[in-house]
Scaffold this motif. Structure first.
Motif, PDB file in Angstrom:
ATOM      1  N   PHE A 220       0.874  -1.177   0.000  1.00  0.00           N
ATOM      2  CA  PHE A 220       0.000   0.000   0.000  1.00  0.00           C
ATOM      3  C   PHE A 220       0.906   1.221   0.000  1.00  0.00           C
ATOM      4  CE2 PHE A 220      -2.452   3.348   2.140  1.00  0.00           C
ATOM      5  CZ  PHE A 220      -3.646   3.304   1.431  1.00  0.00           C
ATOM      6  N   VAL A 221       0.686   2.135  -0.943  1.00  0.00           N
ATOM      7  CA  VAL A 221       1.600   3.255  -1.137  1.00  0.00           C
ATOM      8  C   VAL A 221       0.842   4.576  -1.195  1.00  0.00           C
ATOM      9  CG1 VAL A 221       3.240   4.337  -2.724  1.00  0.00           C
ATOM     10  CG2 VAL A 221       3.308   1.853  -2.367  1.00  0.00           C
ATOM     11  N   ASN A 222       1.275   5.544  -0.396  1.00  0.00           N
ATOM     12  CA  ASN A 222       0.835   6.938  -0.481  1.00  0.00           C
ATOM     13  C   ASN A 222       2.073   7.817  -0.435  1.00  0.00           C
ATOM     14  OD1 ASN A 222      -2.178   6.975   1.645  1.00  0.00           O
ATOM     15  ND2 ASN A 222      -1.776   5.965  -0.287  1.00  0.00           N
ATOM     16  N   ARG A 223       1.987   9.032  -0.978  1.00  0.00           N
ATOM     17  CA  ARG A 223       3.063   9.995  -0.709  1.00  0.00           C
ATOM     18  C   ARG A 223       3.075  10.301   0.779  1.00  0.00           C
ATOM     19  NH1 ARG A 223       2.854  15.604  -3.794  1.00  0.00           N
ATOM     20  NH2 ARG A 223       3.274  14.185  -5.532  1.00  0.00           N
ATOM     21  N   ASN A 224       1.898  10.618   1.315  1.00  0.00           N
ATOM     22  CA  ASN A 224       1.709  10.747   2.758  1.00  0.00           C
ATOM     23  C   ASN A 224       0.471   9.951   3.127  1.00  0.00           C
ATOM     24  OD1 ASN A 224       3.777  12.613   3.887  1.00  0.00           O
ATOM     25  ND2 ASN A 224       2.935  14.034   2.379  1.00  0.00           N
ATOM     26  N   PRO A 227      -6.378  10.259   4.648  1.00  0.00           N
ATOM     27  CA  PRO A 227      -7.671   9.753   4.176  1.00  0.00           C
ATOM     28  C   PRO A 227      -7.924   9.934   2.694  1.00  0.00           C
ATOM     29  CG  PRO A 227      -7.949  10.874   6.280  1.00  0.00           C
ATOM     30  CD  PRO A 227      -6.530  11.121   5.841  1.00  0.00           C
ATOM     31  N   MET A 228      -7.476  11.031   2.103  1.00  0.00           N
ATOM     32  CA  MET A 228      -7.778  11.259   0.689  1.00  0.00           C
ATOM     33  C   MET A 228      -7.243  10.136  -0.190  1.00  0.00           C
ATOM     34  SD  MET A 228      -7.342  14.708  -1.599  1.00  0.00           S
ATOM     35  CE  MET A 228      -8.735  15.519  -0.816  1.00  0.00           C
ATOM     36  N   ARG A 229      -6.197   9.453   0.266  1.00  0.00           N
ATOM     37  CA  ARG A 229      -5.654   8.305  -0.453  1.00  0.00           C
ATOM     38  C   ARG A 229      -6.038   6.985   0.207  1.00  0.00           C
ATOM     39  NH1 ARG A 229      -5.019  10.389  -5.375  1.00  0.00           N
ATOM     40  NH2 ARG A 229      -3.096  11.601  -5.674  1.00  0.00           N
ATOM     41  N   GLY A 230      -7.113   6.998   1.015  1.00  0.00           N
ATOM     42  CA  GLY A 230      -7.699   5.759   1.501  1.00  0.00           C
ATOM     43  C   GLY A 230      -6.940   5.051   2.599  1.00  0.00           C
ATOM     44  N   GLU A 257       3.177  13.467   6.803  1.00  0.00           N
ATOM     45  CA  GLU A 257       2.656  14.813   6.605  1.00  0.00           C
ATOM     46  C   GLU A 257       1.290  14.744   5.912  1.00  0.00           C
ATOM     47  OE1 GLU A 257       5.701  16.746   4.392  1.00  0.00           O
ATOM     48  OE2 GLU A 257       7.245  16.395   5.912  1.00  0.00           O
ATOM     49  N   VAL A 258       0.764  15.907   5.539  1.00  0.00           N
ATOM     50  CA  VAL A 258      -0.504  15.985   4.814  1.00  0.00           C
ATOM     51  C   VAL A 258      -0.232  16.579   3.443  1.00  0.00           C
ATOM     52  CG1 VAL A 258      -2.805  17.004   4.737  1.00  0.00           C
ATOM     53  CG2 VAL A 258      -1.863  16.221   6.926  1.00  0.00           C
ATOM     54  N   SER A 259      -0.480  15.809   2.405  1.00  0.00           N
ATOM     55  CA  SER A 259      -0.339  16.324   1.045  1.00  0.00           C
ATOM     56  C   SER A 259      -1.628  16.990   0.591  1.00  0.00           C
ATOM     57  CB  SER A 259       0.005  15.188   0.071  1.00  0.00           C
ATOM     58  OG  SER A 259       1.255  14.622   0.365  1.00  0.00           O
ATOM     59  N   TYR A 260      -2.752  16.386   0.929  1.00  0.00           N
ATOM     60  CA  TYR A 260      -4.045  16.843   0.450  1.00  0.00           C
ATOM     61  C   TYR A 260      -5.052  16.728   1.594  1.00  0.00           C
ATOM     62  CZ  TYR A 260      -1.469  14.994  -3.578  1.00  0.00           C
ATOM     63  OH  TYR A 260      -0.488  14.679  -4.476  1.00  0.00           O
ATOM     64  N   GLY A 261      -6.123  17.454   1.488  1.00  0.00           N
ATOM     65  CA  GLY A 261      -7.205  17.276   2.440  1.00  0.00           C
ATOM     66  C   GLY A 261      -6.948  17.934   3.783  1.00  0.00           C
ATOM     67  N   ILE A 262      -7.727  17.499   4.772  1.00  0.00           N
ATOM     68  CA  ILE A 262      -7.711  18.153   6.068  1.00  0.00           C
ATOM     69  C   ILE A 262      -6.586  17.612   6.939  1.00  0.00           C
ATOM     70  CG2 ILE A 262     -10.186  18.577   5.959  1.00  0.00           C
ATOM     71  CD1 ILE A 262     -10.634  16.262   7.859  1.00  0.00           C
ATOM     72  N   THR A 263      -6.197  18.408   7.901  1.00  0.00           N
ATOM     73  CA  THR A 263      -5.146  18.007   8.833  1.00  0.00           C
ATOM     74  C   THR A 263      -5.741  17.167   9.954  1.00  0.00           C
ATOM     75  OG1 THR A 263      -5.417  20.079  10.047  1.00  0.00           O
ATOM     76  CG2 THR A 263      -3.726  20.021   8.336  1.00  0.00           C
ATOM     77  N   PRO A 264      -4.960  16.263  10.540  1.00  0.00           N
ATOM     78  CA  PRO A 264      -5.469  15.406  11.627  1.00  0.00           C
ATOM     79  C   PRO A 264      -5.649  16.209  12.913  1.00  0.00           C
ATOM     80  CG  PRO A 264      -3.136  14.996  11.241  1.00  0.00           C
ATOM     81  CD  PRO A 264      -3.581  15.937  10.168  1.00  0.00           C
ATOM     82  N   PRO A 265      -6.435  15.683  13.838  1.00  0.00           N
ATOM     83  CA  PRO A 265      -6.721  16.419  15.077  1.00  0.00           C
ATOM     84  C   PRO A 265      -5.583  16.335  16.084  1.00  0.00           C
ATOM     85  CG  PRO A 265      -7.830  14.291  15.097  1.00  0.00           C
ATOM     86  CD  PRO A 265      -7.182  14.423  13.745  1.00  0.00           C
ATOM     87  N   ASN A 266      -5.548  17.303  16.964  1.00  0.00           N
ATOM     88  CA  ASN A 266      -4.695  17.284  18.157  1.00  0.00           C
ATOM     89  C   ASN A 266      -3.210  17.143  17.852  1.00  0.00           C
ATOM     90  OD1 ASN A 266      -7.101  17.343  19.746  1.00  0.00           O
ATOM     91  ND2 ASN A 266      -7.282  15.118  19.519  1.00  0.00           N
ATOM     92  N   GLY A 267      -2.788  17.670  16.705  1.00  0.00           N
ATOM     93  CA  GLY A 267      -1.372  17.650  16.388  1.00  0.00           C
ATOM     94  C   GLY A 267      -0.811  16.281  16.054  1.00  0.00           C
ATOM     95  N   LYS A 268      -1.658  15.291  15.877  1.00  0.00           N
ATOM     96  CA  LYS A 268      -1.201  13.946  15.537  1.00  0.00           C
ATOM     97  C   LYS A 268      -1.004  13.812  14.033  1.00  0.00           C
ATOM     98  CE  LYS A 268      -3.608  11.665  19.400  1.00  0.00           C
ATOM     99  NZ  LYS A 268      -4.581  10.605  19.757  1.00  0.00           N
ATOM    100  N   SER A 269      -0.461  12.689  13.594  1.00  0.00           N
ATOM    101  CA  SER A 269      -0.412  12.357  12.174  1.00  0.00           C
ATOM    102  C   SER A 269      -1.561  11.402  11.885  1.00  0.00           C
ATOM    103  CB  SER A 269       0.916  11.689  11.822  1.00  0.00           C
ATOM    104  OG  SER A 269       1.029  10.425  12.459  1.00  0.00           O
ATOM    105  N   TYR A 316      -9.755   9.082  -3.211  1.00  0.00           N
ATOM    106  CA  TYR A 316     -10.920   9.899  -3.520  1.00  0.00           C
ATOM    107  C   TYR A 316     -10.855  10.246  -5.021  1.00  0.00           C
ATOM    108  CZ  TYR A 316     -11.472  11.186   1.514  1.00  0.00           C
ATOM    109  OH  TYR A 316     -11.658  11.196   2.872  1.00  0.00           O
ATOM    110  N   PRO A 317     -11.923  10.850  -5.575  1.00  0.00           N
ATOM    111  CA  PRO A 317     -11.828  11.408  -6.934  1.00  0.00           C
ATOM    112  C   PRO A 317     -10.838  12.574  -6.922  1.00  0.00           C
ATOM    113  CG  PRO A 317     -14.122  11.091  -6.285  1.00  0.00           C
ATOM    114  CD  PRO A 317     -13.297  10.909  -5.053  1.00  0.00           C
TER     115      PRO A 317
END
Length: 415
Positions: A220-224, A227-230, A257-269, A316-317
């Motif tokens: 399973f591969v994401n840049r980061n 959620p946007m990449r499932g 890190e976050v490439s796209y979409g919303i940031t995670p809560p409470n300073g977590k990744s 996501y689309p």
């Protein structure tokens, strides 16, 4: 011909096109934030520009994105003006407008033709902004207004653009009609001679075990990892998947890190958020078979794809990831989300398996079915590679099309 490349992380999407143009004798220059002093990269003169020191300003949150882009555009404008005053006038500007840099370049060189890399025009509605109900932001109507302002950067660039290039039909079709008419579809290209099957591939995992094609490897591969990449959908499948596949090794590639979409809560990744969610459902023994590899050097990344028995790709689309096409080029058996950008590359049961992005059981069952059916895996993988070679091959398909596009942009028979 003199060509100016604009990309904050040059070469970016121009990593193949720029050297080819330079090799053909064109005078290629790039302006970028990536370097701090002038250098030469594969025949391209690479020049730095720097951002000014900015004091904090009280801005409406919706304007922060545009403010950042205008700041970059101003700095790039000043660097371009210095180039002009030194006697440099490009015939063509090739620019990725995503960071705002090319916004004012026609003010420096009004007669120069400019062609943009059209990555995405942000859309709203259930099929885009609100695709995943779990992460719909509060007051969807306000988010629609925010996205409209986010697209101002596209409008400010396209007012001066002569042409555009998008890597996929999905990405091109996100743009309004008046933009879309200027856009040609051509992917950046996959080097299928490099991303290829390798029966002898191996990968040392976290400095301990060496895995090969004889191991049951799920990748399973994401840049980061986000959620946007499932990532959340894949993680939630792990407890059952690990129980049903006692020999499987799970290899997860991606940063924190976050490439796209919303940031995670409470300073977590997001990585840690979903590890925390599922960890109690996974025994310590099974957890030893889950390997987070961070970001890999490209040769190791290819080895990972080459030993993959089943590769999972969820999105996501949104912009289609190079990693999916590279996995296909390596003849991996793919299980992917049945979302619009993916359907351009995967036809269900022909060169991969498509499942509903939100159907966790379907994901698990599709992965397990392929793990149990070697002939099916090999057939899907071979067909996937053939499709990439026919449609996205760098040297046979994409670079020639890009050169044809540039010839058309410049009204020349050959370039």
């Amino acid at each position: 011909m003199k060509i100016l490349f604009i990309h904050q992380n040059f070469p970016g999407q121009y990593k193949h096109l720029a050297p080819m143009l330079a090799a053909r004798g064109h005078d290629c220059t790039a302006l970028t934030l990536k370097v701090t002093k002038p250098t030469n990269w594969q025949g391209v003169r690479v020049l730095p520009y720097a951002l000014p020191n900015r004091t904090d300003q009280n801005l409406h949150p919706w304007l922060v994105d545009l403010d950042t882009k205008v700041t970059r555009a101003e700095a790039c404008f000043k660097a371009a003006r210095t180039l002009r005053d030194s006697g440099f006038t490009p015939d063509l500007i090739l620019a990725h407008p995503g960071w705002g840099e090319a916004m004012f370049l026609k003010d420096v060189w009004p007669k120069t033709r400019m062609a943009l890399y059209c990555e995405l025009y942000y859309l709203t509605g259930e099929e885009h902004l609100d695709f995943d109900p779990e992460f719909v932001r509060q007051d969807s109507d306000l988010q629609t207004l925010r996205i409209r302002l986010k697209n101002l950067n596209n409008h400010l660039h396209f007012a001066h653009a002569d042409a555009g290039l998008s890597p996929t039909r999905f990405q091109a079709d996100t743009f309004p009609v008046e933009f879309r008419e200027k856009i040609t579809i051509c992917h950046d290209g996959i080097d299928t001679t490099q991303a290829r099957p390798n029966a002898n591939a191996s990968l040392r995992v976290n400095g301990r075990d060496t895995l090969t094609r004889s191991d049951e490897v799920i990748t399973f591969v994401n840049r980061n990892l986000e959620p946007m990449r499932g990532y959340h959908r894949f993680m939630r499948a792990l407890p059952r998947l690990l129980k049903e596949r006692p020999k499987a090794q799970i290899l997860i590639v991606g940063g924190d890190e976050v490439s796209y979409g919303i940031t995670p809560p409470n300073g977590k990744s997001w990585k840690q958020v979903f590890i925390s969610e599922v960890r109690s459902e996974i025994s310590d023994h099974n957890w030893t078979r889950v390997h987070f590899l961070g970001r890999l050097p490209y040769d190791q990344f290819l080895s990972l794809l080459q030993i993959s028995r089943v590769h999972v790709y969820l999105t996501y689309p949104f912009v289609l990831s190079w990693s999916l096409l590279e996995a296909m080029s390596c003849a991996a058996a793919i299980v992917a989300s049945d979302t619009e950008p993916v359907r351009e590359a995967i036809q269900d049961e022909q060169n991969g398996r498509l499942i509903d992005f939100f159907d966790q059981n379907a994901l698990i069952e599709a992965v397990c079915a392929l793990l149990d059916d070697k002939a099916k895996r090999e057939n899907l993988g071979q067909t996937a590679r053939q499709f990439v070679q026919k449609t996205y091959d760098l040297t046979a398909v994409c670079l020639p099309r890009q050169m044809q596009w540039l010839s058309k942009v410049m009204d020349e028979t050959t370039l």
